[in-house]
Design a protein around this motif. Structure first.
Motif, PDB file in Angstrom:
ATOM      1  N   HIS A   1      -4.507  -1.354  -7.128  1.00  0.00           N
ATOM      2  CA  HIS A   1      -4.609  -0.110  -6.358  1.00  0.00           C
ATOM      3  C   HIS A   1      -3.777  -0.208  -5.100  1.00  0.00           C
ATOM      4  CE1 HIS A   1      -7.637   1.609  -8.893  1.00  0.00           C
ATOM      5  NE2 HIS A   1      -8.391   0.548  -8.801  1.00  0.00           N
ATOM      6  N   LYS A   2      -3.481   0.957  -4.577  1.00  0.00           N
ATOM      7  CA  LYS A   2      -2.653   0.996  -3.370  1.00  0.00           C
ATOM      8  C   LYS A   2      -3.323   0.331  -2.190  1.00  0.00           C
ATOM      9  CE  LYS A   2      -1.758   5.284  -2.761  1.00  0.00           C
ATOM     10  NZ  LYS A   2      -1.278   6.602  -2.375  1.00  0.00           N
TER      11      LYS A   2
ATOM     12  N   TYR B   1      -5.223  -2.207  -1.946  1.00  0.00           N
ATOM     13  CA  TYR B   1      -5.435  -3.652  -1.933  1.00  0.00           C
ATOM     14  C   TYR B   1      -4.569  -4.275  -0.853  1.00  0.00           C
ATOM     15  CZ  TYR B   1      -7.777  -3.640  -6.498  1.00  0.00           C
ATOM     16  OH  TYR B   1      -8.635  -3.437  -7.535  1.00  0.00           O
TER      17      TYR B   1
END
Lengths: 161, 601
Positions: free
Chosen positions: B35-36, B38
């Motif tokens: 995911h972005k 993280y």
């Protein structure tokens, strides 16, 4: 006929009691009752379970290193029966047992001595701090004063005379 | 040698398949969820892992291909030459070289992109880098399409080559096409080579195996050789030439005497002379075949250049030997006599006696069963009588096993008496040293008293706690002053604490009883002397009740005042006044936050 030791609590397991568990690596575990068996299945470590002998020994609450404990040892090579040897062994066993018990008791007694000192000190502080709960601070002072005065009067009277 | 490996070469996939396999493997075997939001190092690691995984896969497979294929320099020269003839050494080496280069290129690509990925600062950027890396690796592989196809064909052909061991005993058949080489091998071995009337039926080398003198022989059938110079030879003939050149074998040059193959005897002779240099250091037999069609004797005397060994005679000789094979293998070895002494076989006496006993069938010792039958009901199995003890009279002893929870077997030791003596000595020493003295310190009286007092204190405290727990804290609460303190309880409590409460009639707390006593007299009422007297004298004024002396009075007053100070300062009516005049003051909560920290409002 052998009296085994419980794997978990080190209690004696008489024949006809307890359970045995054989693991895939051919190690046999004997238990004296279902309590120990259940604890074992829960993967508890007997050296950390406080009520077992293993814990007590590992943590120094019981006598571990002693000559009298070396007499009872599981021997893997059987010895041929010899009446004289057997009878001597039984007598020796009785003596060794008595000595062993004496020593174990003495060990525990010594360990508990420290507690007694602490108790003494606690009593002294308790009395110092909280004596007011059972005794008023000037209890008996009145009487003392009276006695003193009586004494003084008596002295005065004597002096006058 | 490298013989066995030809069948074990891994399948070389086509370029398209190769790419598909590796990419789908990357898809399946690496984590897919990212995911972005993280942390960036985690995102980088995720994509780096994919790049490295793909590179690893390519590298592994290509390396395996390179190692599986035989190196022409390492194999037997026969195989090297054969492979050269069949697949062209240069092309082969080139293909493998290309694969090697591709492998190195892929490694470099991966290394570069992994290095770049370290500076990727967003998910999108890292993802693009990964895409670029994988794309480049796949393009590199797409360019190897031709090499991979060629290698796959080579592999398939290699695995079908006959397993010719260049080092064992071999017979090599050569000659013109259609002279009868394949028929010969069919007859002699279990091979099943195609035999047809047209020339060049056999197009490659064939191997058969046969037994002769208890040994295995390889018989190699070659395609026919025509008579033209080396440069003009085609692939099929070259195989035969290669075999001739490299295999250390006995060469059987087959000639067709009947000229049914289509070539005259002179032509065959010509060929023989041409390939003679290949026969150096090899035992040579010239076979005159198809003698049934045209007898040797019918040959004109001009053709006496060939030797007179007849292949068929050899053939039949070998065949008869096969029949006696089994019998020939058995052989009783008898040592040769070295002197005149007779040496008959030795049989021990016991064996002889036993044999006699078996014949006589005499009864042996008394069995348990016999005993059982004899005694009938009284029989008990008593195995202890078979024991082997030092004193046989102890055999029937009842052996004790357990005493008070201990196993006697655990204590059995031949040296137990000695050890017991040591132990007892030790014990004596300890006792002498005073270890076992009962240390009862005679505690002095003071200590005893202290102990007693401490226990009393603890008891009193517990009682107090209990009484306070029994109080009803939920119900209606009356102030302490509502209940009158009984004189008797007060005096009892104080007496418990040790004070002398005997003569307390004129104390301040005993006023009522005193006044009560007074009122009973009914005398002329004395006019009140002070205002306090006209009031009920049983109740002292509040600021004087419970107060012992002036010092205490002063202290009480100051305590009262100090407890009210805070409340007065805040303008409260009393201790129960919790009214807040301004719950949300505007000057604190309204407005923008200008300079200053935002830690509080």
């Amino acid at each position: 006929m052998r009296i085994e030791k419980c794997y978990f609590c080190s209690a004696p397991v008489y024949p006809g009691h307890g359970m045995k568990f054989v693991r895939n690596d051919c190690k046999v575990f004997g238990f004296c009752r279902s309590k120990c068996h259940k604890n074992f299945k829960k993967k508890r470590n007997p050296r950390k379970t406080r009520w077992t002998k293993a814990f007590r020994k590992s943590v120094g609450k019981e006598l571990t290193l002693d000559y009298s404990l070396e007499f009872e040892k599981r021997r893997n090579i059987p010895v041929k029966y010899n009446r004289e040897l057997w009878s001597k062994t039984v007598e020796a066993m009785k003596k060794v047992e008595s000595i062993k018990n004496k020593r174990q008791a003495r060990f525990i007694l010594n360990r508990l001595k420290k507690g007694k000192e602490l108790e003494k000190a606690a009593d002294i502080t308790e009395v110092k701090k909280n004596i007011h709960l059972i005794r008023a601070p000037h209890a008996g002072h009145a009487k003392q004063l009276e006695d003193k005065m009586v004494q003084k009067l008596a002295e005065d009277v004597e002096m006058d005379e | 040698m490298a013989l066995y490996n030809f069948k074990k070469i891994m399948v070389v996939p086509t370029a398209k398949d190769f790419i598909d396999i590796t990419l789908s493997k990357t898809q399946r075997k690496t984590p897919t969820v990212i995911h972005k939001h993280y942390q960036i190092h985690r995102i980088r690691h995720f994509y780096m892992r994919k790049v490295k995984f793909t590179q690893q896969n390519y590298h592994d497979r290509l390396s395996q291909i390179l190692t599986d294929f035989p190196k022409l320099d390492d194999v037997h020269p026969f195989y090297a030459d054969l492979m050269n003839v069949l697949y062209d050494k240069d092309h082969f080496k080139l293909a493998l070289g290309q694969i090697n280069i591709a492998k190195n290129l892929i490694d470099n690509v991966a290394k570069d992109y992994v290095r770049l990925m370290k500076y990727g600062d967003s998910l999108y950027r890292c993802k693009q880098l990964k895409r670029a890396a994988l794309g480049r690796m796949c393009t590199i592989l797409k360019r190897q399409k031709q090499s991979l196809e060629y290698l796959e064909q080579v592999r398939q052909h290699l695995s079908r080559l006959p397993t010719i061991d260049p080092n064992t005993r071999t017979l090599l058949l050569c000659g013109y096409p259609n002279v009868g080489k394949s028929s010969f091998i069919n007859k002699v071995t279990r091979a099943d080579v195609e035999v047809q009337p047209y020339a060049f039926t056999t197009k490659s080398l064939f191997v058969g195996h046969m037994d002769y003198k208890y040994l295995r022989w390889q018989v190699v059938d070659t395609p026919g050789i025509l008579d033209h110079p080396l440069e003009e030879r085609n692939t099929i003939e070259m195989q035969a030439i290669t075999a001739l050149a490299h295999l250390r074998a006995a060469v059987l040059y087959v000639m067709d005497v009947s000229e049914q193959c289509g070539h005259a005897l002179s032509q065959q002779l010509e060929l023989f002379n041409n390939i003679r240099p290949l026969f150096a250091n090899k035992p040579l037999i010239v076979m005159a075949n198809k003698c049934d069609v045209r007898k040797i004797s019918e040959l004109s005397e001009e053709n006496q250049a060939c030797d007179r060994l007849l292949a068929h005679r050899v053939d039949t000789k070998m065949k008869t030997k096969k029949v006696h094979d089994v019998l020939n293998r058995l052989h009783l070895a008898v040592p040769t006599k070295r002197d005149q002494k007779e040496r008959p076989p030795f049989i021990p006496e016991g064996a002889l006696l036993r044999r006699k006993a078996v014949e006589m069938d005499a009864p042996k010792r008394k069995l348990e069963r016999d005993l059982e039958v004899e005694l009938g009901d009284d029989y008990t199995l008593n195995l202890q009588k078979y024991w082997d003890l030092m004193n046989p009279e102890e055999k029937q002893d009842k052996i004790p096993e357990v005493w008070e929870g201990h196993n006697i077997a655990d204590y059995i030791d031949p040296e137990i008496m000695k050890r017991l003596e040591d132990l007892e000595r030790e014990e004596e020493l300890r006792e002498k040293a005073g270890e076992y003295d009962s240390e009862e310190e005679s505690e002095d009286e003071e200590m005893q008293e202290i102990r007693q007092l401490a226990s009393q204190i603890r008891e009193k405290r517990k009682l107090k706690i209990l009484t306070s727990k029994e109080k009803d804290t939920q119900g209606p609460r009356m102030p302490r002053t509502a209940k009158k303190v009984e004189r008797a309880t007060l005096e009892k409590e104080m007496a418990d604490l040790g004070l002398d409460m005997t003569d307390k009639d004129d104390s301040h707390y005993a006023l009522r009883s005193r006044s009560l006593v007074r009122k009973r007299k009914r005398e002329v009422s004395v006019p009140p002397m002070s205002r306090t007297r006209s009031q009920s004298t049983s109740r002292p004024p509040r600021d004087q009740s419970g107060v012992r002396d002036a010092k205490m009075l002063k202290k009480v007053k100051t305590m009262m005042k100090s407890s009210q100070k805070e409340m007065n300062r805040q303008g409260k009516k009393g201790e129960s006044d919790r009214h807040v005049f301004d719950v949300k003051p505007k000057h604190l909560l309204a407005g923008k936050r200008k300079s200053g920290s935002t830690s509080r409002r």
